[in-house]
Design a protein around this motif. Structure first.
Motif, PDB file in Angstrom:
ATOM      1  N   HIS A   1       0.828  -1.376  -0.092  1.00  0.00           N
ATOM      2  CA  HIS A   1       0.404   0.313   0.463  1.00  0.00           C
ATOM      3  C   HIS A   1       0.755   1.522   0.237  1.00  0.00           C
ATOM      4  O   HIS A   1       0.232   2.046  -0.786  1.00  0.00           O
ATOM      5  CB  HIS A   1      -0.661   0.054   0.786  1.00  0.00           C
ATOM      6  CG  HIS A   1      -2.177  -0.742   1.236  1.00  0.00           C
ATOM      7  ND1 HIS A   1      -3.186  -0.614   0.007  1.00  0.00           N
ATOM      8  CD2 HIS A   1      -2.537  -1.750   2.172  1.00  0.00           C
ATOM      9  CE1 HIS A   1      -4.031  -1.917   0.296  1.00  0.00           C
ATOM     10  NE2 HIS A   1      -3.580  -1.953   0.828  1.00  0.00           N
TER      11      HIS A   1
ATOM     12  N   SER B   1      -3.969   5.550  -5.539  1.00  0.00           N
ATOM     13  CA  SER B   1      -5.045   4.706  -6.349  1.00  0.00           C
ATOM     14  C   SER B   1      -4.903   3.433  -5.293  1.00  0.00           C
ATOM     15  O   SER B   1      -3.381   3.315  -4.592  1.00  0.00           O
ATOM     16  CB  SER B   1      -5.779   4.498  -7.050  1.00  0.00           C
ATOM     17  OG  SER B   1      -6.611   3.726  -6.838  1.00  0.00           O
TER      18      SER B   1
ATOM     19  N   LEU C   1      -6.905   1.103  -5.386  1.00  0.00           N
ATOM     20  CA  LEU C   1      -6.870   0.100  -6.179  1.00  0.00           C
ATOM     21  C   LEU C   1      -6.252  -1.659  -6.259  1.00  0.00           C
ATOM     22  O   LEU C   1      -4.827  -1.109  -5.968  1.00  0.00           O
ATOM     23  CB  LEU C   1      -7.709  -0.070  -7.640  1.00  0.00           C
ATOM     24  CG  LEU C   1      -8.457   0.744  -7.904  1.00  0.00           C
ATOM     25  CD1 LEU C   1      -8.197   1.277  -9.260  1.00  0.00           C
ATOM     26  CD2 LEU C   1     -10.001  -0.031  -8.018  1.00  0.00           C
ATOM     27  N   GLN C   2      -6.090  -2.760  -5.831  1.00  0.00           N
ATOM     28  CA  GLN C   2      -5.488  -3.266  -6.083  1.00  0.00           C
ATOM     29  C   GLN C   2      -4.596  -4.180  -6.793  1.00  0.00           C
ATOM     30  O   GLN C   2      -3.206  -4.606  -7.089  1.00  0.00           O
ATOM     31  CB  GLN C   2      -6.648  -5.022  -5.242  1.00  0.00           C
ATOM     32  CG  GLN C   2      -6.354  -5.104  -4.359  1.00  0.00           C
ATOM     33  CD  GLN C   2      -6.175  -4.699  -3.111  1.00  0.00           C
ATOM     34  OE1 GLN C   2      -4.850  -5.359  -3.253  1.00  0.00           O
ATOM     35  NE2 GLN C   2      -6.031  -3.611  -2.384  1.00  0.00           N
ATOM     36  N   SER C   3      -4.777  -2.928  -8.625  1.00  0.00           N
ATOM     37  CA  SER C   3      -4.479  -3.669  -9.542  1.00  0.00           C
ATOM     38  C   SER C   3      -3.707  -2.857  -9.983  1.00  0.00           C
ATOM     39  O   SER C   3      -4.292  -1.573 -10.469  1.00  0.00           O
ATOM     40  CB  SER C   3      -5.306  -4.450 -10.307  1.00  0.00           C
ATOM     41  OG  SER C   3      -4.957  -4.421 -12.059  1.00  0.00           O
ATOM     42  N   ASP C   4      -1.983  -2.405 -10.717  1.00  0.00           N
ATOM     43  CA  ASP C   4      -2.272  -1.400 -11.301  1.00  0.00           C
ATOM     44  C   ASP C   4      -2.600  -0.947 -12.674  1.00  0.00           C
ATOM     45  O   ASP C   4      -2.906   0.145 -12.886  1.00  0.00           O
ATOM     46  CB  ASP C   4      -0.629  -1.560 -11.081  1.00  0.00           C
ATOM     47  CG  ASP C   4       0.428  -1.532 -10.109  1.00  0.00           C
ATOM     48  OD1 ASP C   4      -0.966  -0.416  -9.403  1.00  0.00           O
ATOM     49  OD2 ASP C   4       1.447  -0.829  -9.493  1.00  0.00           O
TER      50      ASP C   4
ATOM     51  N   LEU D   1      -5.876  -2.103 -13.158  1.00  0.00           N
ATOM     52  CA  LEU D   1      -7.043  -1.749 -13.131  1.00  0.00           C
ATOM     53  C   LEU D   1      -7.021  -0.043 -13.291  1.00  0.00           C
ATOM     54  O   LEU D   1      -7.262   0.629 -14.168  1.00  0.00           O
ATOM     55  CB  LEU D   1      -7.710  -2.164 -12.755  1.00  0.00           C
ATOM     56  CG  LEU D   1      -9.177  -2.453 -12.865  1.00  0.00           C
ATOM     57  CD1 LEU D   1     -10.280  -2.584 -13.811  1.00  0.00           C
ATOM     58  CD2 LEU D   1      -9.929  -2.637 -11.363  1.00  0.00           C
ATOM     59  N   TYR D   2      -5.705  -0.172 -12.604  1.00  0.00           N
ATOM     60  CA  TYR D   2      -6.055   1.648 -12.809  1.00  0.00           C
ATOM     61  C   TYR D   2      -5.419   2.722 -13.471  1.00  0.00           C
ATOM     62  O   TYR D   2      -6.131   3.402 -14.308  1.00  0.00           O
ATOM     63  CB  TYR D   2      -5.248   1.698 -11.475  1.00  0.00           C
ATOM     64  CG  TYR D   2      -4.717   3.972 -10.794  1.00  0.00           C
ATOM     65  CD1 TYR D   2      -5.943   4.009 -10.476  1.00  0.00           C
ATOM     66  CD2 TYR D   2      -3.988   4.117 -10.825  1.00  0.00           C
ATOM     67  CE1 TYR D   2      -5.485   5.480 -10.415  1.00  0.00           C
ATOM     68  CE2 TYR D   2      -3.443   5.678 -10.913  1.00  0.00           C
ATOM     69  CZ  TYR D   2      -4.844   6.400 -10.403  1.00  0.00           C
ATOM     70  OH  TYR D   2      -5.036   7.815 -10.368  1.00  0.00           O
TER      71      TYR D   2
ATOM     72  N   ILE E   1      -8.605   2.944 -15.485  1.00  0.00           N
ATOM     73  CA  ILE E   1      -9.907   4.123 -15.863  1.00  0.00           C
ATOM     74  C   ILE E   1      -8.813   5.538 -16.360  1.00  0.00           C
ATOM     75  O   ILE E   1      -9.414   6.288 -17.079  1.00  0.00           O
ATOM     76  CB  ILE E   1      -9.012   4.034 -14.325  1.00  0.00           C
ATOM     77  CG1 ILE E   1      -9.889   2.732 -13.113  1.00  0.00           C
ATOM     78  CG2 ILE E   1     -10.308   4.787 -13.496  1.00  0.00           C
ATOM     79  CD1 ILE E   1     -10.652   2.478 -12.307  1.00  0.00           C
TER      80      ILE E   1
ATOM     81  N   ASP F   1      -7.454  11.141 -11.224  1.00  0.00           N
ATOM     82  CA  ASP F   1      -8.752  11.085 -11.488  1.00  0.00           C
ATOM     83  C   ASP F   1      -9.748  11.368 -10.518  1.00  0.00           C
ATOM     84  O   ASP F   1     -10.846  11.683 -10.748  1.00  0.00           O
ATOM     85  CB  ASP F   1      -8.890   9.273 -10.940  1.00  0.00           C
ATOM     86  CG  ASP F   1      -8.360   8.792  -9.654  1.00  0.00           C
ATOM     87  OD1 ASP F   1      -7.136   9.752  -9.957  1.00  0.00           O
ATOM     88  OD2 ASP F   1      -8.818   7.742  -9.325  1.00  0.00           O
TER      89      ASP F   1
ATOM     90  N   PRO G   1     -12.863   5.626  -2.328  1.00  0.00           N
ATOM     91  CA  PRO G   1     -11.884   5.102  -2.491  1.00  0.00           C
ATOM     92  C   PRO G   1     -10.992   6.058  -3.873  1.00  0.00           C
ATOM     93  O   PRO G   1     -10.374   4.876  -5.004  1.00  0.00           O
ATOM     94  CB  PRO G   1     -11.969   3.554  -2.503  1.00  0.00           C
ATOM     95  CG  PRO G   1     -13.314   3.100  -2.888  1.00  0.00           C
ATOM     96  CD  PRO G   1     -13.962   4.069  -2.357  1.00  0.00           C
ATOM     97  N   VAL G   2     -11.933   7.128  -3.811  1.00  0.00           N
ATOM     98  CA  VAL G   2     -10.688   7.560  -5.147  1.00  0.00           C
ATOM     99  C   VAL G   2      -9.350   8.409  -4.827  1.00  0.00           C
ATOM    100  O   VAL G   2      -9.260   8.953  -3.834  1.00  0.00           O
ATOM    101  CB  VAL G   2     -12.055   8.592  -5.677  1.00  0.00           C
ATOM    102  CG1 VAL G   2     -10.804   9.493  -6.363  1.00  0.00           C
ATOM    103  CG2 VAL G   2     -12.861   8.283  -5.762  1.00  0.00           C
TER     104      VAL G   2
END
Length: 248
Positions: free
Chosen positions: A16, A23, A25-28, A30-31, A34, A67, A236-237
């Motif tokens: 973390h 972010s 988010l668990q996945s780089d 996925l971020y 976005i 974001d 969680p932004v």
């Protein structure tokens, strides 16, 4: 050899705090999806320019994520904000997102202890044609807030207030801002998930500044959840943002 539950938890906390973006988010990947699909293609050119300038600053981790900037810009339009305040400006990415969202006669009272950082982004803000909306004050915000409260005419006058400053003073800000935001208005507190450290075990290997401010963030989150004068939504932004809508 399998990890113990404690070791796995510590490793997760470490991931973390070491993550390269803001972010949770668990996945780089996925971020990044976005950003590339929904954020960057619609990012106004001045915000892109300021983001790229800020990326070269040694304290670039302090900037608002792209974001979150997009989210703030839309939120301000949805609530038809006109009179706003920002505590903690840095180079002005979130400030620019706000200024672009406000009508031409909208106003932002912006406060930061470091005018030099603000002046780094000011040419971009001026080029965007929104500098006239900003009243920048250099120095600590608390004395200014106390003066405004003592004056009396600023009670309930702000549609939106964004706080991204010294975490050890967040509760002190809240005690004053609840008076200054209008009923139905919104206060946004940034970094309320604080690098994910809010769920890290006491002995997790955290950076010194993360560990120092974590207790203040935890105290704020607890206080906001218990405050009957507001309704809240923690998102969680970015590094976590908590929106507080004043009820009374």
């Amino acid at each position: 050899m399998a990890q113990t539950a404690s070791a796995a938890t510590e490793n997760q906390a470490g991931r973390h705090q070491e993550v390269g973006h803001k972010s949770l988010l668990q996945s780089d990947d996925l971020y990044q999806y976005i950003l590339e699909t929904s954020v960057y293609p619609r990012e106004p050119e001045p915000m892109k320019e300021l983001r790229e300038i800020t990326a070269n600053h040694p304290w670039n981790i302090m900037t608002t994520s792209a974001d979150e900037g997009q989210f703030l810009n839309m939120l301000l339009k949805l609530i038809n904000a006109k009179n706003t305040m920002e505590i903690g400006v840095y180079t002005g990415y979130s400030l620019l997102a706000t200024a672009l969202a406000l009508p031409d006669d909208g106003k932002i009272l912006a406060m930061d202890i470091n005018k030099e950082n603000y002046e780094l982004g000011l040419p971009v803000i001026e080029k965007a044609g929104v500098a006239h909306k900003i009243d920048f004050k250099e120095g600590p915000a608390l004395p200014v807030l106390d003066q405004m409260i003592a004056n009396g005419k600023y009670h309930g006058s702000f549609d939106f207030i964004f706080v991204d400053a010294d975490k050890d003073n967040y509760l002190n800000y809240h005690k004053r801002l609840i008076d200054l935001v209008k009923v139905g208005g919104v206060i946004g507190y940034d970094n309320t998930l604080w690098n994910g450290s809010v769920v890290a075990p006491p002995d997790a290997p955290l950076r010194k500044y993360v560990r120092y401010y974590r207790d203040f963030v935890l105290e704020l989150n607890k206080a906001l959840a218990a405050d009957p004068r507001i309704e809240i939504c923690q998102l969680p932004v970015g590094d976590g943002i908590t929106l507080c809508r004043r009820l009374s």
